[in-house]
Enzyme design. Structure first.
Site, PDB file in Angstrom:
ATOM      1  N   ASP A   1      13.765  -1.866  13.751  1.00  0.00           N
ATOM      2  CA  ASP A   1      14.646  -0.901  13.066  1.00  0.00           C
ATOM      3  C   ASP A   1      13.995   0.485  13.195  1.00  0.00           C
ATOM      4  O   ASP A   1      13.791   1.197  12.217  1.00  0.00           O
ATOM      5  CB  ASP A   1      14.799  -1.305  11.596  1.00  0.00           C
ATOM      6  CG  ASP A   1      15.899  -0.515  10.880  1.00  0.00           C
ATOM      7  OD1 ASP A   1      16.582   0.308  11.527  1.00  0.00           O
ATOM      8  OD2 ASP A   1      16.072  -0.726   9.665  1.00  0.00           O
TER       9      ASP A   1
ATOM     10  N   GLU B   1       0.841  -1.195   0.000  1.00  0.00           N
ATOM     11  CA  GLU B   1       0.000   0.000   0.000  1.00  0.00           C
ATOM     12  C   GLU B   1       0.883   1.255   0.000  1.00  0.00           C
ATOM     13  O   GLU B   1       1.899   1.291   0.702  1.00  0.00           O
ATOM     14  CB  GLU B   1      -0.848  -0.039   1.279  1.00  0.00           C
ATOM     15  CG  GLU B   1      -1.697   1.164   1.533  1.00  0.00           C
ATOM     16  CD  GLU B   1      -2.298   1.150   2.950  1.00  0.00           C
ATOM     17  OE1 GLU B   1      -2.999   2.104   3.279  1.00  0.00           O
ATOM     18  OE2 GLU B   1      -2.055   0.199   3.704  1.00  0.00           O
TER      19      GLU B   1
HETATM   20  P1  ADP Z   1      14.685   0.876   2.099  1.00  0.00           P
HETATM   21  O1  ADP Z   1      14.195  -0.549   2.223  1.00  0.00           O
HETATM   22  O2  ADP Z   1      15.466   1.102   0.866  1.00  0.00           O
HETATM   23  O3  ADP Z   1      15.351   1.373   3.353  1.00  0.00           O
HETATM   24  P2  ADP Z   1      12.243   2.215   2.865  1.00  0.00           P
HETATM   25  O4  ADP Z   1      11.240   1.136   3.014  1.00  0.00           O
HETATM   26  O5  ADP Z   1      12.834   2.762   4.119  1.00  0.00           O
HETATM   27  O6  ADP Z   1      13.400   1.768   1.870  1.00  0.00           O
HETATM   28  O7  ADP Z   1      11.587   3.379   2.026  1.00  0.00           O
HETATM   29  C1  ADP Z   1      12.313   4.504   1.576  1.00  0.00           C
HETATM   30  C2  ADP Z   1      11.430   5.749   1.661  1.00  0.00           C
HETATM   31  O8  ADP Z   1      10.263   5.564   0.858  1.00  0.00           O
HETATM   32  C3  ADP Z   1      10.905   6.002   3.062  1.00  0.00           C
HETATM   33  O9  ADP Z   1      11.747   6.836   3.773  1.00  0.00           O
HETATM   34  C4  ADP Z   1       9.551   6.637   2.816  1.00  0.00           C
HETATM   35  O10 ADP Z   1       9.692   8.021   2.631  1.00  0.00           O
HETATM   36  C5  ADP Z   1       9.101   6.036   1.506  1.00  0.00           C
HETATM   37  N1  ADP Z   1       8.164   4.910   1.702  1.00  0.00           N
HETATM   38  C6  ADP Z   1       8.480   3.643   2.078  1.00  0.00           C
HETATM   39  N2  ADP Z   1       7.398   2.863   2.134  1.00  0.00           N
HETATM   40  C7  ADP Z   1       6.366   3.644   1.766  1.00  0.00           C
HETATM   41  C8  ADP Z   1       4.960   3.414   1.622  1.00  0.00           C
HETATM   42  N3  ADP Z   1       4.422   2.211   1.818  1.00  0.00           N
HETATM   43  N4  ADP Z   1       4.195   4.457   1.240  1.00  0.00           N
HETATM   44  C9  ADP Z   1       4.734   5.678   1.015  1.00  0.00           C
HETATM   45  N5  ADP Z   1       6.036   5.947   1.125  1.00  0.00           N
HETATM   46  C10 ADP Z   1       6.851   4.958   1.506  1.00  0.00           C
END
Ligand code: ADP
Length: 295
Positions: free
Chosen positions: A203, A100
């Site tokens: 985390d 989502e």
């Molecule tokens: P990684 O696995 O590369 O660390 P993240 O899951 O932390 O990546 O996601 C990177 C960035 O993308 C987050 O800091 C956030 O801003 C955005 N993000 C991650 N998941 C979502 C989501 N489900 N919906 C909207 N933005 C998201």
């Protein structure tokens, strides 16, 4: 910027969406900015919006499958908002996860109060042992979750020793430091209060807490396991910490034993060793500083 998404991933995704009877014509991709280990961003089909992340399937085996499991596990508690996991797949040399998309919003006035209550509620979920029924990742490093019935054993064997071995193999740390850890290990039992294993995000730093469209806290990118909840709270303080109200409300809802401030850094040896292994440099100095205090 649809061209930023690898073609095999797009093709696989379109097939998946079609099979589910979902709108499957992928129209747009907006990459997320900064701080990503993986490639990720918003994927738009016209009617719907998803969050997509991808990486090499061989470099990080089962990374997204375990992220999906973690999201579901935390989601199922109903304690706190997280993006709903939709699908993970492999296409060509890539692995990917679809979830989502959380439309960003501005924090509600009682955001930190809510977050304190919700994290305490999450930590109220327990299990018989520390660990998890599968291994996962912390950042891009493997995280081992073999079960142990006591926290010090789990923390030493599955957390510190695993990272230390990696750091010595990569020469990110001098082997002489092992002697200090050998002195520290038997003392840890005396520092950590005995508690039930608590389901933790694993985390939890500022980058993994976002705000959804109605202004509520929302967790992303978990490294889930049953751990000591103090390890989670310590981690939140490693890079600046959250608002004071969050800590006050957490404490009022699910009080910690006294003395947390003094032992907080011991828990952070784990994320600091992870950072030594990921980035090297100054993090080794922080590890040495903590050892100096406790050994
Ligand atoms: P990684 O696995 O590369 O660390 P993240 O899951 O932390 O990546 O996601 C990177 C960035 O993308 C987050 O800091 C956030 O801003 C955005 N993000 C991650 N998941 C979502 C989501 N489900 N919906 C909207 N933005 C998201």
């Amino acid at each position: 910027m649809l061209s930023a998404v690898p073609k095999p991933v797009l093709k696989d995704l379109a097939q998946y969406l079609e099979k589910q009877g979902l709108p499957h014509r992928i129209k747009k991709f907006k990459p997320c900015s900064g701080g990503c280990i993986n490639n990720g961003g918003e994927l738009l089909t016209g009617e719907e919006s998803f969050f997509l992340k991808w990486n090499s399937a061989t470099r990080y085996p089962a990374m997204f499958a375990t992220e999906g499991k973690g999201l579901k596990k935390l989601h199922n508690t109903g304690a706190i908002n997280l993006p709903e996991f939709i699908y993970d797949g492999e296409a060509g040399e890539y692995a990917y996860i679809l979830m989502e998309f959380i439309q960003p919003g501005a924090r509600k006035p009682n955001y930190w109060e809510l977050f304190g209550q919700q994290l305490a509620a999450l930590h109220g979920n327990s299990s018989e042992q520390f660990g998890l029924d599968h291994d996962n990742y912390i950042g891009s490093l493997p995280q081992y979750n073999n079960p142990h019935s006591d926290w010090p054993a789990f923390f030493i064997i599955e957390r510190l020793e695993r990272q230390l071995r990696m750091a010595f193999d990569d020469r990110a740390l001098d082997r002489a430091i092992q002697r200090q850890f050998d002195v520290l290990f038997p003392r840890l039992e005396g520092y950590f209060p005995v508690e039930q294993p608590a389901l933790i995000h694993g985390d939890l730093w500022g980058g993994n807490l976002i705000t959804n469209t109605v202004g509520n806290p929302c967790l992303i990118d978990p490294a889930v396991y049953y751990g000591h909840r103090e390890a989670e709270l310590a981690f939140t303080r490693l890079f600046g910490g959250f608002d004071r109200e969050f800590y006050q409300v957490y404490q009022a809802t699910f009080p910690l034993e006294s003395g947390f401030d003094e032992r907080c850094d011991l828990y952070n040896l784990y994320p600091l060793l992870v950072h030594v292994n990921l980035f090297g440099g100054g993090y080794a100095l922080q590890v040495k500083g903590i050892l100096k205090r406790f050994v």
